[in-house]
Design a protein around this motif. Structure first.
Motif, PDB file in Angstrom:
ATOM      1  N   SER A 103       0.848  -1.188   0.000  1.00 28.31           N
ATOM      2  CA  SER A 103       0.000   0.000   0.000  1.00 28.31           C
ATOM      3  C   SER A 103       0.881   1.233   0.000  1.00 28.31           C
ATOM      4  O   SER A 103       2.003   1.216   0.505  1.00 28.31           O
TER       5      SER A 103
ATOM      6  N   GLN B  88      -0.357   4.235   1.071  1.00 31.43           N
ATOM      7  CA  GLN B  88      -0.734   5.128   2.173  1.00 31.43           C
ATOM      8  C   GLN B  88      -0.945   4.353   3.464  1.00 31.43           C
ATOM      9  O   GLN B  88      -0.928   3.143   3.486  1.00 31.43           O
ATOM     10  N   LYS B  89      -1.189   5.122   4.529  1.00 29.37           N
ATOM     11  CA  LYS B  89      -1.401   4.504   5.840  1.00 29.37           C
ATOM     12  C   LYS B  89      -2.807   3.930   5.954  1.00 29.37           C
ATOM     13  O   LYS B  89      -3.680   4.209   5.133  1.00 29.37           O
TER      14      LYS B  89
ATOM     15  N   ASN C 150       1.525  -0.228   8.993  1.00 29.46           N
ATOM     16  CA  ASN C 150       1.786   0.862   8.058  1.00 29.46           C
ATOM     17  C   ASN C 150       3.210   0.818   7.519  1.00 29.46           C
ATOM     18  O   ASN C 150       4.040   1.649   7.872  1.00 29.46           O
TER      19      ASN C 150
ATOM     20  N   GLY D 138      -4.143   2.074  -2.975  1.00 29.86           N
ATOM     21  CA  GLY D 138      -4.181   3.415  -2.399  1.00 29.86           C
ATOM     22  C   GLY D 138      -5.634   3.846  -2.354  1.00 29.86           C
ATOM     23  O   GLY D 138      -6.516   3.143  -2.867  1.00 29.86           O
ATOM     24  N   GLU D 139      -5.897   4.976  -1.747  1.00 28.00           N
ATOM     25  CA  GLU D 139      -7.283   5.462  -1.646  1.00 28.00           C
ATOM     26  C   GLU D 139      -7.933   5.534  -3.028  1.00 28.00           C
ATOM     27  O   GLU D 139      -9.063   5.114  -3.238  1.00 28.00           O
TER      28      GLU D 139
END
Lengths: 515, 515
Positions: free
Chosen positions: B425, B427-428, B455, B477-478
């Motif tokens: 990923s 992002q967190k 993370n 990712g988002e």
């Protein structure tokens, strides 16, 4: 050593026992067991009995694997190794024996079951008792701080063998472990996912994976009033709950281990609890449990674990079971055990799927087990540096037993070779032609067999194919040689086709591509 | 056991030796060897030296295999097992230890190298010394009169280890044997065909397969005038010809074993002979050889063998070599040995291809060996019933050493896992999404990894792929989650594509289908 005459008497008596059982048509297991005793007695006098005869047997508690058993074993290993590889594991190997001191102090009471090698000068050595301690030694020796590895190898325990139930003195372990400093419960959940995948793929019938945590057990013992120094011994009594009724376990706690009835009853209340994430949540509200920080840490981790197990889609088989204890000293956190439940007796109820008690299930036996052991590697590091580890061991011998019995019961034959074609001849004096043809096939990568006789009978060549499941026969005769063809026979249907020599390899490949 | 103070002195001295070598930048092998001695000394005082420190080592003459070595080992085993299976072999397994008496009297002088287990009550046991004797015990015990089987397992010899040259106290043997009453030389020729296939496929450089026959050796000794009772000991002196010059071998025969110079010289003449079928034909005309029926039987069989080898298309590498003796007592007919010849030093000359001497070839070492042993199974049968056997053992440890060195020398990285894709990923707070995705992949049979951190940094996830050769990364990712896609990154080219979630499994399969 006993007197020789005494042993010879014992042999005589035991011989009569065996003859009696045979005449009474006793069960094969019973006869085998008594024959084993007889052979062992005979081994004691060995070559001394004047006849200079070898005792033809394998060592007590061990066995040979015949080709049929090996074929089953290979299938099981392939399933397990595929799963380990799918999860990105590397593999290592360690020697079958270790320095004796490497094993010392790791197994508690079970240390008496370790096989030592004779002192023939040089180092004192012992056969490995499991794969976990050598793994920890390997990590510390090579200063490895994170690895995901599997190891499939034999281990050795001078235990009382019960071979008909799959308990041997030499047996395989299939271990998968994740070493490294990671976020809580993520590697632990992957281990449970692996148990779920393997037990599903092996098609052994329904199963459950019981989960508990050493910290919950210890915390529970503390709040129930068990003295600190009795945690381990009470733990091993609790461990017997899968084989003994609660009344007997309680008796052992009170009579043998000196707990008060009241304390035992409190334990009894907890260890009867089974459930899922909801049980962990309920216990986190339990006034008594709340007194133990340890127990709370364990319960929070169980909650977290179940949340990951939901993402992994495996909660249908996982049960949080407070009676699960597991024997080994080195576990420090989560522990688990995969058990087969008798088909029919334990349908997957909705309750169980929701993580609620699967109370009626009767466990047939543990086929996987493991847990977290964060302290073991540090025992080998000169500076005591810890490497957190969690792992699982698949109990392959019991799985073999089950699959062997299944194979025996089914009509389907287990093939012990992968031969695609037999090169045969219908007439005499064609050895040279057969050897030429099989060379062509071998060089093309075809799995092929030829009889090691100058002039074998066609019938015996065909019979061999029937017996060992070879699907095709390439038959040479004078006519075929003249025409530049080979007669290809399909064993199952007895159909025969003439195939040109140039097309033979392709035709064999096409007809056996699924094999 | 030596006095403790003495050992501590020895440790001090040895410590200085190691320090000196290190300061002089001596070769790694030399340092390792001296460090091993140091560790062994330390092991002798063990936990008693007050510091309660473990000696972190494996037993003398043994080693761990790390994942890289295991990857090479797996490849070699796959090649060898494929060959055995192509020839229709079944496989069996036997326990790592046997009753001590099973091994007694099978290995002549080498018996002193057998590891015994400590007498802990019960049977007296020894670790297996090879796979051949357990095989013979298995055949006799199960009354099997014909089988073609392979067995790959570790064997144990308390020999002087020379680990840098691939000689260990625990090492693998890969055995292929054909048991049964068949027509002369057909199974024997198949064994040689197998050696030829395996050594070719492993690409170890050029090789020769030397062939001789125990009956030719014995007959030759007889006609040269060696007394009957000295056949075996003279045989083992002849066996040293691949490591010693003839002059030294002769010296041993005359000075140590008491042959006359004249007898030794006659032997010398024969053992310098190398060739093919033509040599066998020539020797069948040799006036002296003709005096021995045994030798003539052996020579006729060598002729027959070569005729089958021609059909198998392997005579280019096979040399009839009268100096080949082989140590073990149990051989009764044909014997052979596969040796690697230094690349460049021994080009495959036309001469050698015709079976004539390949005199200039320098043998780097034996990597395969075997022969016919028609009497061994009978030693285990109560009635002495014989089962003729012929087999070959592949010397896998030396092959590992060579391939390991090759892998180290080459720029190409050895992959230790088969992971196709890493789920990462950018992002967190996407752990849950990563675990969902990897579950989809695992359940579809894709080999996939995910970092066990909540993370992880994208960079460290990508670095892990580079280091361990993972070809693809599936990045979440988002944005990707919103769009219902996954960003698939090709690690080698750094290209990135958006792939719809539904197509991901297919895309990964397509891109890694050759892996």
């Amino acid at each position: 050593m006993a007197d020789k005459a005494q042993i010879q008497d014992a042999i005589k008596t035991q011989g009569e026992v065996v003859r009696k059982l045979k005449s009474e048509k006793a069960s094969k297991e019973q006869i085998d067991e008594e024959v084993a005793k007889l052979l062992e007695l005979k081994a004691q006098i060995g070559g001394d009995d004047g006849k200079n005869q070898f005792v033809l047997k394998t060592a007590k508690g061990t066995r040979d694997y015949n080709p049929r058993q090996m074929a089953i074993r290979e299938k099981v290993f392939n399933t397990i190794i595929s799963c380990f590889k799918r999860h990105g594991a590397e593999t290592i190997d360690t020697p079958v024996f270790e320095l004796k001191e490497t094993l010392t102090g790791k197994y508690g009471e079970d240390s008496k079951l370790i096989y030592d090698l004779k002192d023939q000068g040089g180092e004192l050595l012992s056969l490995r008792y499991d794969l976990t301690v050598p793994f920890a030694r390997y990590l510390a020796m090579n200063k490895i701080t994170n690895i995901k590895r599997y190891h499939i190898a034999k281990v050795y325990r001078r235990d009382n063998p019960a071979m008909t139930r799959g308990r041997y003195r030499e047996f395989y372990q299939c271990d998968f472990d994740i070493a490294g400093q990671y976020d809580a419960m993520i590697p632990d959940a992957e281990c449970l996912k692996i148990v779920h995948e393997i037990l599903s793929e092996l098609e052994l019938g329904d199963f459950r994976i019981k989960v508990n945590d050493r910290r919950i057990l210890d915390g529970m013992f503390a709040v129930c009033g068990v003295p600190d120094d009795k945690f381990r011994t009470i733990c091993s009594t609790v461990d017997k709950l899968d084989k003994m009724a609660w009344e007997d376990v309680k008796m052992e706690m009170v009579k043998e281990k000196g707990l008060s009835e009241e304390v035992a009853d409190q334990i009894g209340e907890y260890v009867s609890m089974q459930g899922g994430m909801d049980l962990a949540e309920r216990l986190l509200q339990d006034q008594k449990m709340l007194q133990s920080k340890q127990a709370c840490a364990g319960l929070s981790d169980i909650k977290l674990l179940f949340s990951y197990l939901q993402l992994f889609q495996v909660t249908d088989k996982v049960v949080f079971d407070l009676s699960l204890a597991r024997g080994l000293d080195y576990y420090t956190g989560i522990i688990y055990e995969g058990v087969l439940t008798q088909a029919g007796v334990a349908p997957v109820s909705n309750e169980a799927q929701n993580g609620a008690p699967a109370g009626e299930s009767v466990s047939v036996g543990s086929v996987a087990g493991g847990g977290r052991y964060d302290g073991l590697v540090g025992m080998f590091d000169p500076k005591g540096r810890k490497v957190p580890c969690v792992g699982v061991s698949i109990g392959i011998e019991r799985i073999f037993s089950i699959l062997e019995q299944k194979a025996e019961a089914s009509a389907q034959k287990v093939r012990t070779t992968e031969v695609q074609v037999m090169v045969a001849s219908a007439q005499k004096n064609l050895l040279e032609q057969r050897l030429r043809l099989i060379t062509e096939l071998w060089n093309a990568g075809i799995k092929a067999e030829v009889m090691h006789k100058k002039n074998p009978k066609l019938l015996s060549q065909l019979q061999h194919c029937e017996e060992s499941g070879i699907p095709l026969v390439a038959i040479l005769g004078e006519q075929e040689l003249k025409d530049g063809v080979v007669k290809l026979r399909v064993v199952a249907t007895r159909e025969e086709f003439d195939i040109s020599r140039a097309d033979l390899v392709g035709e064999i490949r096409r007809r056996t591509s699924e094999a």
